[in-house]
Design a protein around this motif. Structure first.
Motif, PDB file in Angstrom:
ATOM      1  N   SER B   2     -45.665   3.307 -45.566  1.00 58.98           N
ATOM      2  CA  SER B   2     -45.465   4.038 -44.318  1.00 58.98           C
ATOM      3  C   SER B   2     -44.631   3.256 -43.322  1.00 58.98           C
ATOM      4  CB  SER B   2     -46.815   4.389 -43.700  1.00 58.98           C
ATOM      5  OG  SER B   2     -47.452   3.212 -43.276  1.00 58.98           O
ATOM      6  N   GLY B   3     -44.319   2.009 -43.581  1.00 54.93           N
ATOM      7  CA  GLY B   3     -43.552   1.275 -42.583  1.00 54.93           C
ATOM      8  C   GLY B   3     -43.314  -0.155 -42.989  1.00 54.93           C
ATOM      9  N   GLU B   4     -42.732  -0.914 -42.033  1.00 55.66           N
ATOM     10  CA  GLU B   4     -42.302  -2.269 -42.305  1.00 55.66           C
ATOM     11  C   GLU B   4     -43.453  -3.157 -42.775  1.00 55.66           C
ATOM     12  OE1 GLU B   4     -40.729  -4.137 -38.821  1.00 55.66           O
ATOM     13  OE2 GLU B   4     -40.016  -5.901 -39.896  1.00 55.66           O
ATOM     14  N   PHE B   5     -44.622  -2.972 -42.181  1.00 49.18           N
ATOM     15  CA  PHE B   5     -45.691  -3.926 -42.468  1.00 49.18           C
ATOM     16  C   PHE B   5     -46.338  -3.661 -43.824  1.00 49.18           C
ATOM     17  CE2 PHE B   5     -45.000  -3.833 -37.905  1.00 49.18           C
ATOM     18  CZ  PHE B   5     -44.521  -5.121 -37.776  1.00 49.18           C
ATOM     19  N   PRO B  93     -35.433   4.318 -44.791  1.00 52.96           N
ATOM     20  CA  PRO B  93     -36.478   3.970 -45.748  1.00 52.96           C
ATOM     21  C   PRO B  93     -36.209   4.667 -47.081  1.00 52.96           C
ATOM     22  CG  PRO B  93     -37.406   4.912 -43.722  1.00 52.96           C
ATOM     23  CD  PRO B  93     -35.942   5.101 -43.650  1.00 52.96           C
TER      24      PRO B  93
END
Lengths: 315, 315
Positions: B2-5, B93
């Protein structure tokens, strides 16, 4: 300069030497002599034009900021800066732009005694990736996973200035120099980071926003945090410009390059003294609690949920 | 993801550990323990889409090549690979693309025992910057500035395959797998580079084209070179495709990631034996002479001037 190889010689001639750099810019790699008894800390961060800095940013400031955000990561680990590399992509040759960019980069490098030892110049959209190395006595580096329940949570300097400047720039407004300089030329807290070794439990640099970055500390440490929003340190320029939740949002929007760290309450006097010695504001903004996540409280102790809590790529 | 982390955790979970990595991906920096008595070699190279690889390149090959070109620089210094970082800019992404890219990167990393210890993911035009660290016994790193008059000049593997593949791709032609794989998945000569410590005088990796790279060796060493163009090693696939000056131009066009090195003639037998042990072709292509610059000779010993002698950014 007529090409890549002239450029390399020209940069190499301007770099300040360090005795542990056996061979710097100009070969396939740099040859470096690590100090005995130390751990090496390595960090890397990229700045892309239009994403990490406004396209209008002065070349000198672009160079400065590319190094500053990496020095800030070294600071968060408690490491003394030693060596760095710069990978620079440019759409087209531009001697004046490069001259100013390298000037800004090396001015900050000199302040922190870090040597530029290598790099790469390529053709492409404007982008700078810096990798920086630093040293810390073996086993003593600061980390995010060591916060303890009961710790105070501290923040250096002031928060929100860079985000406020960016907002003004994006809205086409003029912006106070005091804010703009914090967006373009952040001040990495290297001396503070090194001084916190042995004092602080957990430390992180505030790049993505204080609440989000503190959230990483909590997740890594298996703890929670309470933050008093009214206590988040604000510059005079930010106070003039903003009130209430608007200010809180800017203060947790990121790009601050301050340190957020936790320490046992027994360290309070020592930290106040350190603040005086270094001339850096240190502010207690909350404390570490059992549980998970970051709770934000207003001046009356009521929980507040901010709409946005920091910057994330690909979110 | 869902994201960078999430992306960071997902990459961290796939990295092979090394005992000298005290803290890898996931903090502001990695904490690493350098071996005693060694010099650290640090290298960095960027690949931009459409500049350093065709936009049609498979994601897995992009990841592989980004690491390979850096391992090749470590090889040229004689250093054993240890740690690396990856700064990756992506326009948007794309989990499937990332999965394949990281797969290719880590497959090569595993082959060479190098640990991915950190990085940065940003939004921007597709670009990968890798910084790699390796170690060599103190004072023994290979350099470009140590060629001696009378040295043989050697080249590993074969030259020109990647340039031939690129030409075919840019002309929209189909391309032999044997050539295309050399463009997309170069083989860094790490074992060879480490074996050359104490044997070779000067060494460089062939990224910009053998004549241009050898020119750097000559300039740094204060010597000249004579190269016999007919002796430049060619693969069977290249021999089928090309003749004469056309072949020479491709063989000096770059992107080969072979090693070009000089050694005293007394090392010939040892190098032939090393070639057998490592299973890597080693070819004598000329010798170091007094003077400056690189002279290229045809089969009759006549000097030949090629129209292009390698790749330079911003030329």
């Amino acid at each position: 300069m007529s090409g890549e190889f002239d450029l390399i010689s020209w940069i190499a001639a301007r770099v300040s030497p360090r005795s542990d750099v056996l061979l710097g810019i100009g070969d396939d790699g740099a040859i470096l002599r690590p100090p005995a008894g130390s751990d090496l800390v390595i960090v890397t961060d990229t700045l892309n034009s239009g994403v990490h800095f406004p396209e209008s940013t002065a070349a000198r400031d672009v160079g400065w900021k590319a190094l500053a955000v990496n020095l800030s990561d070294l600071a968060a680990m408690g490491a003394a800066p030693a060596w760095c590399t710069l990978a620079l992509s440019l759409p087209a040759p531009d001697d004046a732009w490069l001259d100013a960019c390298i000037d800004g980069f090396l001015a900050l490098a000199e302040q922190h005694g870090i040597a530029l030892v290598g790099g790469d110049t390529t053709r492409g959209p404007l982008s700078l990736t810096v990798t920086a190395c630093g040293f810390v006595a073996a086993g003593t580096a600061l980390r995010r996973d060591a916060a303890k329940v009961g710790d105070d949570i501290w923040v250096s300097g002031t928060l929100g200035d860079a985000a406020a400047a960016l907002r003004e720039v994006l809205q086409g407004k003029s912006c106070a120099d005091a804010l703009r300089s914090r967006l373009d030329r952040p001040t990495p807290r290297c001396a503070l980071g090194q001084s916190l070794v042995g004092i602080s439990h957990a430390c992180i640099d505030v790049s993505d926003g204080v609440l989000q970055d503190l959230g990483h500390v909590c997740a890594a440490s298996g703890v929670g945090a309470e933050v008093w929003l009214d206590s988040l340190p604000a510059s005079d320029a930010l106070v003039v410009l903003t009130v209430g939740a608007e200010r809180w949002r800017l203060q947790s929007a990121g790009d601050d390059y301050e340190l957020c760290f936790t320490a046992d309450p027994s360290q309070r006097d020592g930290l106040v003294a350190l603040s005086g010695v270094l001339g850096i504001r240190l502010t207690r903004v909350g404390h570490v609690i059992a549980g998970s996540g970051v709770r934000t409280l207003d001046g009356d102790g009521n929980e507040v949920r901010l709409k946005s809590s920091g910057y994330e790529h690909f979110a």
